[in-house]
Write an enzyme that holds these catalytic residues in place. Sequence first.
Site, short mmCIF file in Angstrom:
data_model
loop_
_atom_site.label_atom_id
_atom_site.label_comp_id
_atom_site.label_asym_id
_atom_site.label_seq_id
_atom_site.Cartn_x
_atom_site.Cartn_y
_atom_site.Cartn_z
N LYS A 241 40.91 35.98 25.56
CA LYS A 241 40.30 37.09 26.31
C LYS A 241 38.78 37.14 26.11
O LYS A 241 38.03 37.27 27.08
CB LYS A 241 40.96 38.40 25.87
CG LYS A 241 40.41 39.66 26.50
CD LYS A 241 41.36 40.83 26.38
CE LYS A 241 42.01 40.98 25.03
NZ LYS A 241 41.07 41.23 23.91
N THR B 184 36.87 34.70 25.03
CA THR B 184 36.32 33.47 25.61
C THR B 184 36.14 33.63 27.11
O THR B 184 35.11 33.23 27.68
CB THR B 184 37.27 32.29 25.31
OG1 THR B 184 37.38 32.13 23.89
CG2 THR B 184 36.76 31.00 25.92
N ARG C 34 33.06 43.94 21.29
CA ARG C 34 33.22 44.52 19.96
C ARG C 34 32.71 43.57 18.89
O ARG C 34 32.65 42.37 19.09
CB ARG C 34 34.70 44.82 19.68
CG ARG C 34 35.32 45.87 20.57
CD ARG C 34 36.80 46.04 20.27
NE ARG C 34 37.53 44.81 20.52
CZ ARG C 34 38.74 44.54 20.04
NH1 ARG C 34 39.35 45.43 19.26
NH2 ARG C 34 39.35 43.42 20.31
N LYS D 144 43.60 35.44 12.20
CA LYS D 144 43.05 35.38 13.55
C LYS D 144 41.76 34.56 13.65
O LYS D 144 41.48 33.93 14.67
CB LYS D 144 42.78 36.82 14.04
CG LYS D 144 42.35 36.93 15.49
CD LYS D 144 42.26 38.41 15.88
CE LYS D 144 41.86 38.58 17.34
NZ LYS D 144 40.46 38.24 17.58
N ALA E 151 42.75 47.77 18.41
CA ALA E 151 43.44 48.43 19.53
C ALA E 151 44.89 48.78 19.20
O ALA E 151 45.48 49.60 19.90
CB ALA E 151 43.40 47.56 20.77
N PHE F 211 43.44 43.42 22.35
CA PHE F 211 44.85 43.04 22.52
C PHE F 211 45.26 43.08 23.99
O PHE F 211 44.45 42.81 24.87
CB PHE F 211 45.75 43.91 21.64
CG PHE F 211 45.59 43.61 20.17
CD1 PHE F 211 45.64 42.32 19.68
CD2 PHE F 211 45.37 44.64 19.26
CE1 PHE F 211 45.49 42.04 18.33
CE2 PHE F 211 45.21 44.37 17.90
CZ PHE F 211 45.27 43.08 17.44
N PHE G 29 44.59 25.21 30.01
CA PHE G 29 44.85 24.25 28.94
C PHE G 29 45.16 22.90 29.58
O PHE G 29 45.68 22.83 30.70
CB PHE G 29 46.04 24.70 28.09
CG PHE G 29 45.72 25.80 27.11
CD1 PHE G 29 45.61 25.53 25.75
CD2 PHE G 29 45.52 27.10 27.54
CE1 PHE G 29 45.30 26.53 24.84
CE2 PHE G 29 45.22 28.11 26.64
CZ PHE G 29 45.11 27.84 25.28
N TRP H 257 36.37 27.52 28.42
CA TRP H 257 36.42 26.97 27.07
C TRP H 257 35.87 25.55 27.07
O TRP H 257 35.11 25.17 26.19
CB TRP H 257 37.86 26.98 26.55
CG TRP H 257 38.00 26.46 25.15
CD1 TRP H 257 37.85 27.16 23.99
CD2 TRP H 257 38.31 25.11 24.77
NE1 TRP H 257 38.05 26.34 22.91
CE2 TRP H 257 38.33 25.07 23.36
CE3 TRP H 257 38.56 23.94 25.47
CZ2 TRP H 257 38.60 23.90 22.64
CZ3 TRP H 257 38.83 22.77 24.77
CH2 TRP H 257 38.85 22.76 23.36
#
Length: 558
Positions: free
Chosen positions: A73, A75, A96, A107, A275, A303, A383, A411
Amino acid sequence: MAFKSDIEIAREAELWPIKEVAAKLGAGEDDLELYGKYKAKLSEEYLQKISKNKKGKLVLVTAINPTPAGEGKTTTSVGLGDAMQRLGKKCVIALREPSLGPCFGIKGGAAGGGYAQVVPMEDINLHFTGDFHAITSANNLLAALLDNHIQQGNELGIDTRQIIWKRCEDMNDRVLRNIVVGLGNKMDGVVREDHFVITVASEIMAILCLSKDMKDLKERLSRIVVAYNFEGNPVTAGDLKAVGAMAALLKDALKPNLVQTLEHTPVIIHGGPFANIAHGCNSIRATEAALLMSDITITEAGFGADLGAEKFLDIKCRMNGLAPDAVVLVATVRALKYNGGVPKDKLSEENLDALKKGIVNLEKHIENLQQYGIPVVVTLNAFVSDTDSEVSFIEEFCKERGCEFALSEVWEKGGKGGEALAKAVLDTIENKKSNFSPIYADDLSPEEKIEAVAKKIYGAKDVIYAPAAKKQLKKIVDMGYGNLPVCMAKTQYSLSDDPSLLGRPEGYDLNVRDAYVSAGAGFIVVLTGNIMTMPGLPKKPAAFEIDVDDNGNIVGLF
């Protein structure tokens, strides 16, 4: 094919001095408070100077429920901002700040990834400009003043069995969840049970992120309920005369931070409540500044859309009059197949049957966001294992539900890989009107608000309240806080309160086990399931791989 790590890509980047990034927005060096060459805070004078500017468009980036497959998200948010800049738009990204706990836990960092990153990523993911340390200090100052008041005679009649304020630190440290303080002799304080939460779960974090200015900050700090007295009445931070000193610690932390992407798009990073246990959005000051500095602001909520987006829309927007012009909903082929029952080690194999089964999670999030009256753009974070058949199926599925669709390759390709998504977002903003309204009204009871979220957003059949929750909700109403919005503390892994229920759970009961008021932040926290406000570290934490080489370079961050 070997890919470079995020930190390798970030280290090879040529950063602009932050004053040059600010100049793109019309801000001069005197408008900044510099933290070295590549970081700065926006000064109070500058924020006041731009306060009359016309606001740009607001785009919220959210996602399906997170899975071990990853969604990307942040990214996507970063790459979308870079793509907007490539298309000639004056764009600011508002994000954030990462927490140290997840960074050293499972994470990892939270500054994007690949060629869609915010830099300097080492600084952002570690101490940054010290905002979280200031919040931790303010939180713990209040705790110290509370215990000192009890030790010095307890003039306010605080019932030590009804102290609800907890200490905090920005680290995953499970042994601090439940502790005993005051051990020793009489001069060491009153013996009582105490608790720690992670800094991002502190009410001070929520307050900082929802405060408009210093006056508002101090008013919110004064309303914090820290305990109850022997008559059962609330005792506040204002009663403890803690507000001025806490505000002094938070003076600089209240100012938004300016950094840049790998492609020099301006990024404001400020605040970072989780969140799943807090409201999951960057500060209102950061979002407002971005809107006043740009044509398009890209922001995100933590999230999945059932948590971060719901709280962004029902808490942050409600409190500050914000209204998104579009929502970008991030998914991946891999995550949808995981929702369809495919194990993590098989996600690279084409499986249309599992995709059809798991896409119901995406479907529910689309329906939820459309309930708010906001146009939705679905993007697939690409991907290499994705197949044309899988992508085509998802695209057709989204278009049948009235959503724009675009593939995101940020990405791998940075802003260039986000141009299709940026064009879809611009087309949506220009041709579809947002008719945003929150999912529930202010004048509903707390139970009615909880049930609106549970049934409309989570898909629950009913809500079951534990006796402790019923008692606390009644007390909250009796104290005069019944009109506040609800902040649902729930697992991020499922639409339900059971993390093992993937896809689109239906016909289940949501279990509310407790509730308390965050009077300073201005919401009622509702605890469902087994949510930990102080996480623990895994058996092999990410900290094992983080180091500093002989040249002083940090390695192992991701």
